[in-house]
Design a protein around this motif. Structure first.
Motif, PDB file in Angstrom:
ATOM      1  N   LYS A 163       0.834  -1.209   0.000  1.00 18.20           N
ATOM      2  CA  LYS A 163       0.000   0.000   0.000  1.00 18.20           C
ATOM      3  C   LYS A 163       0.864   1.254   0.000  1.00 18.20           C
ATOM      4  CE  LYS A 163      -3.786   2.163   2.650  1.00 18.20           C
ATOM      5  NZ  LYS A 163      -3.168   3.434   3.096  1.00 18.20           N
ATOM      6  N   LYS A 164       1.868   1.287   0.864  1.00 15.05           N
ATOM      7  CA  LYS A 164       2.773   2.442   0.931  1.00 15.05           C
ATOM      8  C   LYS A 164       3.503   2.632  -0.394  1.00 15.05           C
ATOM      9  CE  LYS A 164       3.598   2.117   5.921  1.00 15.05           C
ATOM     10  NZ  LYS A 164       4.606   1.817   6.981  1.00 15.05           N
ATOM     11  N   ARG A 165       3.914   1.526  -0.993  1.00 17.50           N
ATOM     12  CA  ARG A 165       4.642   1.619  -2.261  1.00 17.50           C
ATOM     13  C   ARG A 165       3.744   2.148  -3.372  1.00 17.50           C
ATOM     14  NH1 ARG A 165       8.514  -3.016  -4.966  1.00 17.50           N
ATOM     15  NH2 ARG A 165       8.802  -2.001  -6.988  1.00 17.50           N
ATOM     16  N   LEU A 166       2.534   1.627  -3.459  1.00 22.41           N
ATOM     17  CA  LEU A 166       1.612   2.058  -4.520  1.00 22.41           C
ATOM     18  C   LEU A 166       1.195   3.514  -4.336  1.00 22.41           C
ATOM     19  CD1 LEU A 166      -0.724  -1.064  -4.903  1.00 22.41           C
ATOM     20  CD2 LEU A 166       1.281  -0.449  -6.262  1.00 22.41           C
ATOM     21  N   GLU A 167       0.917   3.906  -3.108  1.00 26.10           N
ATOM     22  CA  GLU A 167       0.471   5.284  -2.867  1.00 26.10           C
ATOM     23  C   GLU A 167       1.563   6.303  -3.157  1.00 26.10           C
ATOM     24  OE1 GLU A 167      -3.022   4.729   0.505  1.00 26.10           O
ATOM     25  OE2 GLU A 167      -0.946   5.017   1.171  1.00 26.10           O
ATOM     26  N   SER A 168       2.807   5.874  -3.074  1.00 22.84           N
ATOM     27  CA  SER A 168       3.916   6.801  -3.342  1.00 22.84           C
ATOM     28  C   SER A 168       4.334   6.819  -4.806  1.00 22.84           C
ATOM     29  CB  SER A 168       5.124   6.436  -2.476  1.00 22.84           C
ATOM     30  OG  SER A 168       5.646   5.167  -2.841  1.00 22.84           O
ATOM     31  N   SER A 169       3.803   5.875  -5.586  1.00 21.40           N
ATOM     32  CA  SER A 169       4.292   5.772  -6.972  1.00 21.40           C
ATOM     33  C   SER A 169       3.200   5.798  -8.044  1.00 21.40           C
ATOM     34  CB  SER A 169       5.111   4.485  -7.143  1.00 21.40           C
ATOM     35  OG  SER A 169       4.323   3.333  -6.877  1.00 21.40           O
ATOM     36  N   ILE A 170       1.944   5.615  -7.653  1.00 24.36           N
ATOM     37  CA  ILE A 170       0.860   5.554  -8.645  1.00 24.36           C
ATOM     38  C   ILE A 170      -0.237   6.543  -8.276  1.00 24.36           C
ATOM     39  CG2 ILE A 170      -0.931   4.090  -9.687  1.00 24.36           C
ATOM     40  CD1 ILE A 170       0.885   1.721  -9.320  1.00 24.36           C
ATOM     41  N   ASN A 171      -0.627   7.339  -9.252  1.00 23.95           N
ATOM     42  CA  ASN A 171      -1.663   8.340  -9.031  1.00 23.95           C
ATOM     43  C   ASN A 171      -3.055   7.775  -9.325  1.00 23.95           C
ATOM     44  OD1 ASN A 171       0.278  10.372  -8.455  1.00 23.95           O
ATOM     45  ND2 ASN A 171       0.577  10.734 -10.645  1.00 23.95           N
ATOM     46  N   ASN A 172      -4.056   8.493  -8.852  1.00 21.48           N
ATOM     47  CA  ASN A 172      -5.460   8.233  -9.197  1.00 21.48           C
ATOM     48  C   ASN A 172      -5.988   6.880  -8.728  1.00 21.48           C
ATOM     49  OD1 ASN A 172      -5.569  10.749 -10.573  1.00 21.48           O
ATOM     50  ND2 ASN A 172      -4.619   9.778 -12.368  1.00 21.48           N
ATOM     51  N   ILE A 173      -5.454   6.396  -7.596  1.00 22.44           N
ATOM     52  CA  ILE A 173      -6.024   5.183  -7.009  1.00 22.44           C
ATOM     53  C   ILE A 173      -6.376   5.445  -5.550  1.00 22.44           C
ATOM     54  CG2 ILE A 173      -4.817   3.579  -8.544  1.00 22.44           C
ATOM     55  CD1 ILE A 173      -2.862   3.021  -6.209  1.00 22.44           C
ATOM     56  N   ILE A 175      -6.938   3.214  -1.975  1.00 21.47           N
ATOM     57  CA  ILE A 175      -6.718   1.902  -1.373  1.00 21.47           C
ATOM     58  C   ILE A 175      -7.411   1.848  -0.018  1.00 21.47           C
ATOM     59  CG2 ILE A 175      -5.017   0.186  -0.661  1.00 21.47           C
ATOM     60  CD1 ILE A 175      -2.990   1.537  -2.480  1.00 21.47           C
ATOM     61  N   VAL A 176      -8.376   0.946   0.108  1.00 21.38           N
ATOM     62  CA  VAL A 176      -9.163   0.792   1.328  1.00 21.38           C
ATOM     63  C   VAL A 176      -8.840  -0.561   1.952  1.00 21.38           C
ATOM     64  CG1 VAL A 176     -11.496   0.625   2.265  1.00 21.38           C
ATOM     65  CG2 VAL A 176     -10.998   2.260   0.440  1.00 21.38           C
ATOM     66  N   ASN A 177      -8.816  -0.605   3.281  1.00 19.89           N
ATOM     67  CA  ASN A 177      -8.551  -1.865   3.993  1.00 19.89           C
ATOM     68  C   ASN A 177      -7.270  -2.538   3.501  1.00 19.89           C
ATOM     69  OD1 ASN A 177     -10.947  -1.545   5.455  1.00 19.89           O
ATOM     70  ND2 ASN A 177     -12.149  -2.595   3.878  1.00 19.89           N
ATOM     71  N   TYR A 178      -6.275  -1.739   3.180  1.00 22.95           N
ATOM     72  CA  TYR A 178      -4.952  -2.190   2.740  1.00 22.95           C
ATOM     73  C   TYR A 178      -4.928  -2.806   1.334  1.00 22.95           C
ATOM     74  CZ  TYR A 178      -3.987  -1.719   7.721  1.00 22.95           C
ATOM     75  OH  TYR A 178      -3.887  -1.239   8.996  1.00 22.95           O
ATOM     76  N   GLY A 179      -6.036  -3.393   0.863  1.00 23.26           N
ATOM     77  CA  GLY A 179      -5.930  -4.136  -0.385  1.00 23.26           C
ATOM     78  C   GLY A 179      -7.037  -3.955  -1.403  1.00 23.26           C
ATOM     79  N   GLU A 180      -8.052  -3.121  -1.137  1.00 25.53           N
ATOM     80  CA  GLU A 180      -9.122  -2.880  -2.099  1.00 25.53           C
ATOM     81  C   GLU A 180      -8.797  -1.607  -2.874  1.00 25.53           C
ATOM     82  OE1 GLU A 180     -12.912  -4.917   0.239  1.00 25.53           O
ATOM     83  OE2 GLU A 180     -12.620  -2.738   0.316  1.00 25.53           O
ATOM     84  N   ILE A 181      -8.477  -1.767  -4.150  1.00 31.63           N
ATOM     85  CA  ILE A 181      -7.992  -0.656  -4.961  1.00 31.63           C
ATOM     86  C   ILE A 181      -9.038  -0.262  -5.996  1.00 31.63           C
ATOM     87  CG2 ILE A 181      -6.153   0.145  -6.493  1.00 31.63           C
ATOM     88  CD1 ILE A 181      -4.367  -2.074  -5.270  1.00 31.63           C
ATOM     89  N   THR A 182      -9.438   1.013  -5.971  1.00 34.57           N
ATOM     90  CA  THR A 182     -10.384   1.546  -6.944  1.00 34.57           C
ATOM     91  C   THR A 182      -9.877   2.883  -7.461  1.00 34.57           C
ATOM     92  OG1 THR A 182     -11.649   2.602  -5.163  1.00 34.57           O
ATOM     93  CG2 THR A 182     -12.400   0.423  -5.883  1.00 34.57           C
ATOM     94  N   ASN A 183     -10.598   3.451  -8.412  1.00 33.03           N
ATOM     95  CA  ASN A 183     -10.275   4.784  -8.917  1.00 33.03           C
ATOM     96  C   ASN A 183     -10.422   5.800  -7.787  1.00 33.03           C
ATOM     97  OD1 ASN A 183     -10.716   7.458 -10.236  1.00 33.03           O
ATOM     98  ND2 ASN A 183     -10.556   6.260 -12.108  1.00 33.03           N
ATOM     99  N   SER A 184      -9.504   6.733  -7.705  1.00 32.59           N
ATOM    100  CA  SER A 184      -9.533   7.714  -6.610  1.00 32.59           C
ATOM    101  C   SER A 184     -10.745   8.633  -6.676  1.00 32.59           C
ATOM    102  CB  SER A 184      -8.257   8.560  -6.623  1.00 32.59           C
ATOM    103  OG  SER A 184      -8.127   9.252  -7.855  1.00 32.59           O
TER     104      SER A 184
END
Length: 260
Positions: A163-173, A175-184
């Protein structure tokens, strides 16, 4: 008229993952009076209807944490999908660096994709949602349908690192409950507001029931937010209205007191 929104897990569903008979009766009573009941969940639409069909087979619904709104006739009222390139990038990151994690991809009304069902996490999810995924090679799969959600499963500490890695490197997402990823751009609250806006010319009262952090935007979007008795103290502190637990028919307790 009342519009009633409800989360599923921990709210509409009791600890046996069922909607209780008193809760079904209370909701059906409101439907006969012309009210609207709308389930709101991170689940895909098919998995939601498997829960709500005993109440009614003609309910609108909010799925994928607000990324897809379905009308009662099963047509799409609103959608906000993930970018395909973003999905492929996340899949590559997970498969290359976190082999202990399980990737699930959700498309359309009823398409759940994963690579292997013979593991603890997928078996648990299949049991919880009463659906079976399609087995594919996610690295080489052609995503021709809109992708609304990624669900990453595995040990919590590994998901937190991802989660930390994705939030620091990918925009417009989001992340809920550590693993549910949707459009921001999507969340439960935004979807609830869109539905309420549809009825703005009508004299309505809006209600919502929830139990977790993922429900906060939804609860903040209605006139009458209710937190379940089984919610965490941190959620209860945010809202004045509390009801009974999901195992004690908390939704029915409130609905049966609505004055017509």
């Amino acid at each position: 008229m009342n519009i009633i929104f409800s989360d599923l897990d921990g709210t509409l569903l009791n600890s046996q993952h069922k909607v209780s008979i008193p809760t079904i009766a209370a909701i059906q009573n409101r439907l006969t009076k012309g009210d609207i009941f709308i389930p709101v969940s991170a689940r895909m639409p098919l998995a939601i209807t498997k829960v709500t069909d005993p109440i009614s087979s003609e309910l609108p619904l909010i799925s994928y944490n607000g990324a897809l709104i379905i009308n009662k006739d099963k047509t799409v009222a609103y959608s906000c999908s993930l970018d395909n390139a973003t999905v492929k990038r996340i899949i590559k990151i997970v498969k290359s660096n976190y082999p202990q994690l399980v990737i699930n991809v959700y498309c359309n009304y009823d398409l759940w994709l994963t690579e292997n069902i013979h593991n603890y996490w997928t078996e648990k999810e299949m049991k919880a949602v009463n659906c079976i995924p399609k087995i594919v090679d996610l690295s080489n799969f052609s995503f021709n349908s809109p992708i609304y959600k990624l669900l990453i499963q595995g040990p919590k500490e590994v998901k937190l690192e991802l989660k930390k890695r994705l939030e620091s490197s990918i925009n417009n997402i989001n992340i809920v409950n550590y693993g549910e990823i949707t459009n921001s751009s999507s969340n439960k609250g935004y979807a609830v507001k869109k539905i309420i806006e549809k009825y703005k010319a009508t004299s309505i009262q809006s209600w919502a029931f929830g139990d977790s952090e993922n429900d906060i935007t939804m609860l903040n979007s209605v006139e009458n937010p209710y937190v379940m008795g089984n919610a965490s103290p941190s959620i209860k502190k945010l809202f004045h209205n509390h009801t009974l637990t999901n195992d004690n028919n908390g939704i029915a307790f409130v609905l049966n007191q609505i004055n017509d």
